[in-house]
Design an enzyme around this catalytic site. Sequence first.
Site, PDB file in Angstrom:
ATOM      1  N   GLY A 105     -27.265 -72.384  -5.511  1.00 52.12           N
ATOM      2  CA  GLY A 105     -28.325 -71.849  -6.377  1.00 52.12           C
ATOM      3  C   GLY A 105     -28.174 -70.382  -6.723  1.00 52.12           C
ATOM      4  N   SER A 108     -22.943 -69.657  -9.065  1.00 54.02           N
ATOM      5  CA  SER A 108     -21.474 -69.540  -9.028  1.00 54.02           C
ATOM      6  C   SER A 108     -20.828 -70.200 -10.254  1.00 54.02           C
ATOM      7  CB  SER A 108     -20.913 -70.136  -7.740  1.00 54.02           C
ATOM      8  OG  SER A 108     -21.273 -71.489  -7.618  1.00 54.02           O
ATOM      9  N   ALA A 110     -22.217 -70.825 -13.294  1.00 56.62           N
ATOM     10  CA  ALA A 110     -22.540 -70.088 -14.523  1.00 56.62           C
ATOM     11  C   ALA A 110     -21.739 -68.787 -14.588  1.00 56.62           C
ATOM     12  CB  ALA A 110     -24.037 -69.811 -14.597  1.00 56.62           C
ATOM     13  N   ASP A 152     -29.954 -69.160 -16.223  1.00 53.89           N
ATOM     14  CA  ASP A 152     -28.776 -68.706 -15.458  1.00 53.89           C
ATOM     15  C   ASP A 152     -27.797 -67.936 -16.341  1.00 53.89           C
ATOM     16  OD1 ASP A 152     -29.806 -70.144 -13.387  1.00 53.89           O
ATOM     17  OD2 ASP A 152     -27.982 -71.282 -12.966  1.00 53.89           O
TER      18      ASP A 152
HETATM   19  O1  PMV Z   1     -28.073 -73.323 -11.358  1.00 53.46           O
HETATM   20  P1  PMV Z   1     -29.109 -73.473 -10.296  1.00 53.46           P
HETATM   21  O2  PMV Z   1     -28.781 -74.512  -9.312  1.00 53.46           O
HETATM   22  O3  PMV Z   1     -29.474 -72.195  -9.697  1.00 53.46           O
HETATM   23  O4  PMV Z   1     -30.476 -74.020 -11.012  1.00 53.46           O
HETATM   24  C1  PMV Z   1     -30.834 -73.635 -12.280  1.00 53.46           C
HETATM   25  C2  PMV Z   1     -32.286 -73.742 -12.522  1.00 53.46           C
HETATM   26  C3  PMV Z   1     -32.840 -75.033 -13.097  1.00 53.46           C
HETATM   27  O5  PMV Z   1     -34.089 -74.672 -13.679  1.00 53.46           O
HETATM   28  C4  PMV Z   1     -33.075 -76.059 -11.991  1.00 53.46           C
HETATM   29  C5  PMV Z   1     -31.949 -75.667 -14.170  1.00 53.46           C
HETATM   30  C6  PMV Z   1     -31.847 -74.869 -15.432  1.00 53.46           C
HETATM   31  O6  PMV Z   1     -30.855 -75.046 -16.154  1.00 53.46           O
HETATM   32  O7  PMV Z   1     -32.756 -74.091 -15.764  1.00 53.46           O
END
Ligand code: PMV
Length: 318
Positions: A105, A108, A110, A152
């Site tokens: 979360g 990494s 992105a 992200d």
């Molecule tokens: O990329 P992560 O695992 O930190 O999650 C992103 C956040 C979400 O809202 C769950 C998905 C999104 O694309 O906004």
Amino acid sequence: MIIASAPAKTILYGEHAVVYGEPSIACAIDIRVKTKISESGTIEIKAKDVIKTDIDTILDRKHISMRNKGELRYVLTAIDKTFEKIGKEKTFCLDISSNIPVGVGLGSSASAVVSTISALSNFMKEPLEIKEISELAYEVELEVQGAASRIDTSVITYGGGVLVRGSDIRLIDIELPMVIGNTGITGDTGKLVAKVRERRERNPEIIDRIIASIGEITLKALDALNNKDYIKIGELMDINHGLLDSLGVVTKELSELVHVARRAGSLGAKMTGAGGGGCIIAFAPGIEKKVVSAIREIGCSSFISSISKEGVRIESDN
Ligand code: PMV
């Protein structure tokens, strides 16, 4: 040879709800993915730090289009979309190194996507504008995950803090350090987003109200952050965490870390990112080290995040 880097991120408020058009706040943190691109006769990809394998991958253009290689799909799709955007192709050696923990979360994937788009477009002498990088990276996440918001990819591209609502991206000033606690368990963002969607389909009236409430928390938190209202900042995190639990994305390990952080005196704590494992953030002004120690005492890794004012950047170009 070009080296580009991009930071990690934490979502302070609004994950999951942001997929349904609600606002979300995130900030970039100062651990980075670096993508180095150099001349080569084939397309060669070395990405041990982001795909958790010790196999280097040599691909030709045809294989890139297959995009069926697990976590490598993010990088392959980023290459594909950059080629499409620029309107030409080239062979190269791409080497990604990272000190961002993978799949917990902190962004990494992105960061790998954003730094790859930046490095590759510069390597091809067609550097993309910051806005184009952010949008292209979002398209990559959308394609790989099936559903995604811009939270992200925008915070990692622009750095600092952002408030995202749909396609609207606002840069905001966030200075506050957070404590990060890592359960060490990886979650799959695509699957978790699908889980929320299914729960919403079965209980539309209830879940729509929860999603709208998370949106309201985010807007109230923006005021609290602007006014440095510490009590409110923490309390809104606690409420946000409870609502994420009701969406089905909080695990026993995440709850345990949140409670450890609160017991150690944090003003608020919540899971951050997609959930299903991954990390928590805790707001503990002045007692950050105490909270870090409490989390480490139960065997989990923890650190104090420092905000990265800079997003994607070129580290070297020669
Ligand atoms: O990329 P992560 O695992 O930190 O999650 C992103 C956040 C979400 O809202 C769950 C998905 C999104 O694309 O906004």
